[in-house]
Motif scaffolding. Structure first.
Motif, PDB file in Angstrom:
ATOM      1  N   ILE A  52       1.051  -1.136   0.012  1.00  0.00           N
ATOM      2  CA  ILE A  52      -0.009  -0.113   0.024  1.00  0.00           C
ATOM      3  C   ILE A  52       0.922   1.440  -0.008  1.00  0.00           C
ATOM      4  CG2 ILE A  52      -1.602   1.273   1.376  1.00  0.00           C
ATOM      5  CD1 ILE A  52      -2.974  -1.374   2.373  1.00  0.00           C
ATOM      6  N   VAL A  53       2.124   1.170   0.777  1.00  0.00           N
ATOM      7  CA  VAL A  53       2.920   2.383   0.667  1.00  0.00           C
ATOM      8  C   VAL A  53       3.451   2.579  -0.382  1.00  0.00           C
ATOM      9  CG1 VAL A  53       5.108   3.155   1.751  1.00  0.00           C
ATOM     10  CG2 VAL A  53       3.254   2.142   3.312  1.00  0.00           C
ATOM     11  N   ARG A  54       4.019   1.702  -1.140  1.00  0.00           N
ATOM     12  CA  ARG A  54       4.752   1.652  -2.703  1.00  0.00           C
ATOM     13  C   ARG A  54       3.657   2.070  -3.565  1.00  0.00           C
ATOM     14  NH1 ARG A  54       7.226  -3.187  -0.742  1.00  0.00           N
ATOM     15  NH2 ARG A  54       5.626  -4.451  -1.997  1.00  0.00           N
ATOM     16  N   GLU A  55       2.338   1.679  -3.463  1.00  0.00           N
ATOM     17  CA  GLU A  55       1.053   2.183  -4.431  1.00  0.00           C
ATOM     18  C   GLU A  55       0.880   3.647  -4.277  1.00  0.00           C
ATOM     19  OE1 GLU A  55      -2.116  -0.558  -3.908  1.00  0.00           O
ATOM     20  OE2 GLU A  55      -0.908  -2.184  -4.979  1.00  0.00           O
ATOM     21  N   THR A  56       0.975   3.930  -3.069  1.00  0.00           N
ATOM     22  CA  THR A  56       0.599   5.445  -2.506  1.00  0.00           C
ATOM     23  C   THR A  56       1.786   6.332  -3.025  1.00  0.00           C
ATOM     24  OG1 THR A  56      -0.660   4.614  -0.686  1.00  0.00           O
ATOM     25  CG2 THR A  56      -0.083   6.816  -0.730  1.00  0.00           C
ATOM     26  N   GLU A  57       2.899   5.873  -2.783  1.00  0.00           N
ATOM     27  CA  GLU A  57       3.957   6.793  -3.210  1.00  0.00           C
ATOM     28  C   GLU A  57       3.878   6.931  -4.933  1.00  0.00           C
ATOM     29  OE1 GLU A  57       7.409   4.689  -1.319  1.00  0.00           O
ATOM     30  OE2 GLU A  57       7.155   5.916   0.473  1.00  0.00           O
ATOM     31  N   ALA A  58       3.955   5.647  -5.521  1.00  0.00           N
ATOM     32  CA  ALA A  58       3.993   5.702  -7.053  1.00  0.00           C
ATOM     33  C   ALA A  58       2.789   6.825  -7.372  1.00  0.00           C
ATOM     34  CB  ALA A  58       3.886   4.420  -7.443  1.00  0.00           C
ATOM     35  N   TRP A  59       1.871   6.762  -6.758  1.00  0.00           N
ATOM     36  CA  TRP A  59       0.456   7.453  -7.496  1.00  0.00           C
ATOM     37  C   TRP A  59       0.769   9.161  -6.945  1.00  0.00           C
ATOM     38  CZ3 TRP A  59      -2.600  11.227  -4.752  1.00  0.00           C
ATOM     39  CH2 TRP A  59      -3.557  11.770  -5.583  1.00  0.00           C
ATOM     40  N   ARG A  60       1.738   9.474  -5.861  1.00  0.00           N
ATOM     41  CA  ARG A  60       2.077  10.794  -5.726  1.00  0.00           C
ATOM     42  C   ARG A  60       3.116  11.317  -6.806  1.00  0.00           C
ATOM     43  NH1 ARG A  60       2.418  10.162   0.949  1.00  0.00           N
ATOM     44  NH2 ARG A  60       0.014  10.452   1.331  1.00  0.00           N
ATOM     45  N   ARG A  61       3.817  10.435  -6.905  1.00  0.00           N
ATOM     46  CA  ARG A  61       4.763  11.126  -7.989  1.00  0.00           C
ATOM     47  C   ARG A  61       4.249  11.224  -9.324  1.00  0.00           C
ATOM     48  NH1 ARG A  61       7.875   6.813  -5.558  1.00  0.00           N
ATOM     49  NH2 ARG A  61       7.346   5.366  -7.093  1.00  0.00           N
ATOM     50  N   GLN A  62       3.205  10.654  -9.590  1.00  0.00           N
ATOM     51  CA  GLN A  62       2.599  10.651 -11.130  1.00  0.00           C
ATOM     52  C   GLN A  62       1.489  12.059 -10.894  1.00  0.00           C
ATOM     53  OE1 GLN A  62       0.491   7.248 -11.601  1.00  0.00           O
ATOM     54  NE2 GLN A  62       2.370   6.139 -12.274  1.00  0.00           N
ATOM     55  N   HIS A  63       1.298  12.412  -9.699  1.00  0.00           N
ATOM     56  CA  HIS A  63       0.130  13.465  -9.806  1.00  0.00           C
ATOM     57  C   HIS A  63       0.807  14.637  -9.055  1.00  0.00           C
ATOM     58  CE1 HIS A  63      -2.361   9.847 -10.108  1.00  0.00           C
ATOM     59  NE2 HIS A  63      -3.189  10.656 -10.818  1.00  0.00           N
TER      60      HIS A  63
END
Length: 170
Positions: free
Chosen positions: A159-170
Motif C-alpha cells: 500500500i505504501v509503495r502504491e501510494t508513493e507511486a501515485w503521488r509521484r504521478q500526480h
C-alpha cells in the motif's frame, strides 16, 4: 521504553489527542468509533523521542444500519537495540488481531471514513476487543493471547509503495 518510562498518546481521527491516557479514556474513545459521525480510527502510540514508538490502532466502528461494531485492530512493533534505540537492520512487525478459528480465510470489509479496509472475517472485532487490546498495550503487558496475531507487513508495504507511486504521478 519499558515500565513507568513509557508514555502514550491516544488520538481519535479529526477530534482530539490525549497525552497519558487512562484505560477509561480508551473505553470512551473506542465507543466514539462511528465513521458516519466522523471518527473512523483511533491510535494509541508510544510517545518516543525518536518518533518511532510502537502503536496499536483501530479502524472502523459502528455499522450505520445495524449499529454493530465492525473494527479491525493492528499493532506495529519496532525492533530496538540494547540501548532502546531503533534497530534499522531488522524489519518492524505489523500485526492484525483476529479471533482464532472464525473465518480466517474469508474476506470481510470494514467501513471507515471514505475508505474500506479488507481484512479476514475473524479479524472483524468489537469495541470490547479494542478496549481489551489497547488497555493491555497501555499497561505494558503482552497483547492478549485470546487473539490470533497475523503479520500483514507485506500488505502494508505494498500500500505504501502504491501510494508513493501515485503521488509521484500526480
Amino acid at each position: 521504553m519499558v515500565g513507568s518510562a513509557r508514555r502514550f498518546i491516544l488520538t481519535a481521527e479529526g477530534d482530539f489527542e490525549i497525552r497519558a491516557p487512562r484505560p477509561e479514556d480508551i473505553a470512551e474513545t473506542a465507543e466514539a468509533l462511528w465513521p458516519q459521525a466522523g471518527c473512523g480510527f483511533i491510535i494509541l502510540e508510544e510517545d518516543c523521542p525518536d518518533g518511532w514508538g510502537d502503536y496499536v490502532q483501530a479502524a472502523g466502528g459502528r455499522d450505520a444500519e445495524t449499529g454493530e461494531s465492525r473494527i479491525t485492530v493492528e499493532r506495529r512493533v519496532y525492533v530496538r537495540d540494547g540501548n532502546d534505540g531503533l534497530d534499522l537492520r531488522r524489519p518492524f512487525q505489523h500485526l492484525v488481531a483476529g479471533k482464532p478459528g472464525q473465518g480466517a480465510a474469508t474476506p470481510a470489509r470494514i467501513e471507515t471514513n471514505g475508505y474500506q479496509v479488507t481484512v479476514r472475517a475473524n479479524e472483524v472485532l468489537s469495541t470490547r476487543d479494542v478496549v481489551a487490546i489497547m488497555t493491555a498495550f497501555l499497561q505494558n503487558r503482552e497483547l492478549p493471547g485470546a487473539y490470533r496475531w497475523r503479520s500483514n507487513r507485506e500488505e502494508v508495504e505494498e500500500i505504501v509503495r502504491e501510494t508513493e507511486a501515485w503521488r509521484r504521478q500526480h
